[in-house]
Design a protein around this motif. Structure first.
Motif, PDB file in Angstrom:
ATOM      1  N   MET B 244      48.181  22.126  18.716  1.00  0.00           N
ATOM      2  CA  MET B 244      49.119  22.425  17.633  1.00  0.00           C
ATOM      3  C   MET B 244      49.976  21.212  17.295  1.00  0.00           C
ATOM      4  O   MET B 244      50.172  20.886  16.121  1.00  0.00           O
ATOM      5  CB  MET B 244      49.998  23.619  18.006  1.00  0.00           C
ATOM      6  N   VAL B 245      50.484  20.557  18.339  1.00  0.00           N
ATOM      7  CA  VAL B 245      51.334  19.379  18.107  1.00  0.00           C
ATOM      8  C   VAL B 245      50.547  18.303  17.366  1.00  0.00           C
ATOM      9  O   VAL B 245      51.035  17.690  16.418  1.00  0.00           O
ATOM     10  CB  VAL B 245      51.889  18.839  19.449  1.00  0.00           C
ATOM     11  N   VAL B 248      49.953  19.336  13.654  1.00  0.00           N
ATOM     12  CA  VAL B 248      51.193  19.253  12.873  1.00  0.00           C
ATOM     13  C   VAL B 248      51.585  17.803  12.638  1.00  0.00           C
ATOM     14  O   VAL B 248      51.901  17.407  11.516  1.00  0.00           O
ATOM     15  CB  VAL B 248      52.327  20.020  13.584  1.00  0.00           C
ATOM     16  N   SER B 249      51.535  16.969  13.710  1.00  0.00           N
ATOM     17  CA  SER B 249      51.968  15.578  13.545  1.00  0.00           C
ATOM     18  C   SER B 249      51.100  14.850  12.537  1.00  0.00           C
ATOM     19  O   SER B 249      51.605  14.129  11.678  1.00  0.00           O
ATOM     20  CB  SER B 249      51.929  14.832  14.878  1.00  0.00           C
ATOM     21  N   ILE B 252      51.949  16.139   8.995  1.00  0.00           N
ATOM     22  CA  ILE B 252      53.225  15.640   8.498  1.00  0.00           C
ATOM     23  C   ILE B 252      53.128  14.158   8.169  1.00  0.00           C
ATOM     24  O   ILE B 252      53.642  13.681   7.157  1.00  0.00           O
ATOM     25  CB  ILE B 252      54.336  15.861   9.557  1.00  0.00           C
TER      26      ILE B 252
END
Lengths: 307, 277
Positions: B244-245, B248-249, B252
């Motif tokens: 997930m991290v 998302v990173s 973004i």
């Protein structure tokens, strides 16, 4: 002609506006009224588990029907009379205040440093602050369990350096809750602080310095008062949701870390007492009304100032 | 110089505080040992196990579905709301409207969740809708609190925007709807994109509101994570968190690159226009 066009324009505007307006009325405002209503109702074993407030009474002999309204204040009396609830409210405020102070202590220097960095660097630096906010809140709380638990990162580090020989566990304590909540809410503090600090005119500090003012005194008499709107907005943004926090105390706190969000959750899910859960929510809401209104005032002024 | 020293220390401390837990989480997701914090060698077996966890995968799909739907509705409603607050001047009910926009930003989750559930129960008794609770009720709940974030983003973008372009178009005889679609919408497009992304992540992140308004058979990913975390830590959750991290990173990062480039392009265009004129 122009008038007619204007009227069509206004009518169109109203029609467009009506969609979000009605949505919010139905799904944001009306629910509170229902919660208030059910908080005055009696808990019964039924589906749904509360007694209706309004009932038709049919009197067979007299041949009349009466509308009966039953209001029941016992849920609120229970909140005031039971130490558990009072303590939970007080403890929630205490934990929220400590979280706010920690966020301020860590967030202010960060926001200040970023606002004083070279303009080209500010954007990336701010993005680094906001990025964790985009990753799951639950995951971030989860990360701290592995750090704080016995045999976790901090414990192993302390034993490796020989500072302790006993197992050292921070998890399931109030401190774990402070750390977890500060961690999760920090970006909410840094954002508004940075916004006010960045707008500040640096020549003010130069003027103070030219007039013989020491840096720390210039900070206290110039920077700090000018950043007050940011401090207020950031503090409210952290404080208000913190008071009703549920996930962090549930996962990081001990069984005795009493917070009102947990009490509400247990009344609702474990005890299935919807009326008491509603009364807890209304009492919490009444307590938060003043901070929320101050927040709205600050937010509104901020929006106007952008013009 | 001493002051600068303190500030950089504070900044580094802040970043360490924000990122060390996430880095540790990722490192331990490659741990062979079942005991998450005891290093037992490098392994990717938890990722493989994750792919066979059907309960988790179906919850993830449900969450993505809810997040995409609620973010889309929230962007439409939130954009209108932000436009109304920034451009409509004073209208009847503006204070109430503004209040209903900002209050959800700080409202504790437990209150939002409880109040929406009680509304759904009351509505079902009254008109028979919604019939039970599930994807629809979670989507409505998420739309309600995420549209406030979208509205604030759009409002602040519009407030900092010069109104003269819209006025010029209006003077040249464009209808309000045309002005919006031809002038305003393209300008605020980056804000709309970031509003959608924010609404999507907030929805994907919510456990409390979803727990209140979900029904049997509609368990979202955060609800699964929450219940398994309550029983202790597991390397599978670390692996999931890492995925997930990373997603998302990367998302973004790409989004900000695009927005940055557009901003720079716009600045260059404006400068050219000024110099040319």
């Amino acid at each position: 002609m122009i008038n007619r066009l204007r009227r069509i324009g206004l009518w169109g505007r109203g029609a467009v506006l009506a969609v979000p307006f009605l949505w919010l009325l139905l799904f944001f405002l009306v629910p509170f009224l229902i919660v208030f209503g059910i908080s005055l109702s009696e808990s019964v074993i039924a589906q749904p588990p509360y007694a209706p407030l309004v009932q038709w009474l049919v009197d067979e002999d007299a041949g009349t029907t009466k509308l009966q309204l039953l209001l029941n204040l016992s849920n609120y009396l229970r909140l005031g009379g039971d130490d558990l609830y009072v303590l939970a409210y007080l403890n929630s405020v205490k934990i929220a205040l400590i979280t706010t102070v920690f966020c301020l202590l860590i967030g202010y220097p960060m926001a200040y440093a970023i606002a004083r960095a070279e303009p080209a660097k500010r954007g990336p630096l701010m993005m680094l602050v906001v990025l964790p906010f985009w990753t799951s809140f639950l995951i971030r709380i989860y990360a701290w369990i592995g750090i704080l638990k016995a045999n976790g990162v901090i414990d192993n580090l302390l034993r490796w350096t020989g500072l302790t020989t006993e197992p050292f566990e921070l998890l399931y304590s109030d401190w774990a809750v402070y750390i977890g909540m500060t961690y999760c809410y920090l970006p909410f503090m840094v954002l508004p602080l940075y916004a006010t600090l960045e707008k500040m005119d640096p020549t003010l500090l130069e003027a103070a310095a030219d007039l013989g003012c020491r840096p720390w005194k210039a900070f206290l008499t110039v920077t700090l008062p000018l950043s007050l709107p940011g401090i207020i907005a950031g503090s409210l943004l952290v404080f208000i949701p913190s008071v009703g926090e549920f996930v962090t105390p549930e996962l990081l706190g001990g069984p005795d870390t009493l917070m009102i969000g947990r009490v509400l959750w247990n009344e609702f899910f474990a005890n299935r007492d919807w009326p008491v859960a509603s009364a807890v929510a209304i009492a919490l809401l009444l307590f938060l009304v003043v901070p929320i209104m101050i927040f709205q005032h600050v937010q509104g002024r901020e929006a106007e100032a952008g013009r | 110089m001493k002051r600068m020293g303190f500030l950089s220390w504070a900044l580094w401390f802040g970043y360490a505080f924000l990122y060390v837990p996430i880095v540790l989480l990722i490192v331990y997701s490659f741990n062979e040992s079942r005991l998450v914090t005891v290093w037992g060698g490098f392994s990717t077996k938890w990722y493989a196990e994750l792919l066979h966890n059907d309960q988790l995968l179906s919850a993830a799909w449900l969450s993505l579905e809810v997040a995409a739907m609620s973010a889309t509705v929230a962007v439409v409603l939130g954009t209108i709301a932000g436009l109304a607050l920034a451009r409509f001047g004073r209208f009847r009910g503006r204070t109430l409207f503004g209040g209903m926009i900002t209050a959800p930003l700080v409202m504790p989750d437990v209150i939002t969740g409880l109040s929406l559930l009680l509304l759904f129960v009351a509505l079902e008794q009254l008109i028979g809708w919604p019939d039970g609770r599930g994807v629809t009720t979670i989507t409505i709940a998420h739309t309600t609190f995420t549209m406030a974030y979208v509205a604030v983003i759009i409002q602040s973008r519009l407030v900092s925007l010069d109104e003269s372009l819209e006025e010029a178009a209006m003077d040249l005889g464009a209808r309000p709807a045309k002005v919006f679609f031809v002038i305003t919408l393209p300008i605020i497009a980056p804000a709309i994109v970031s509003g959608w992304l924010l609404a999507f992540t907030l929805s994907l992140d919510d456990v409390v509101v979803a727990s209140f308004v979900s029904g049997p058979g509609s368990t979202t990913l955060p609800m699964v994570i929450f219940s398994s975390v309550k029983f202790g830590i597991s390397p599978q959750i670390n692996a999931l968190a890492t995925l997930m991290v990373t997603v998302v990173s990367v998302g973004i990062f790409i989004a900000s690159l695009i927005i940055n480039r557009q901003e720079r392009q716009k600045q260059r265009d404006e400068q050219m226009a000024v110099q040319g004129g």
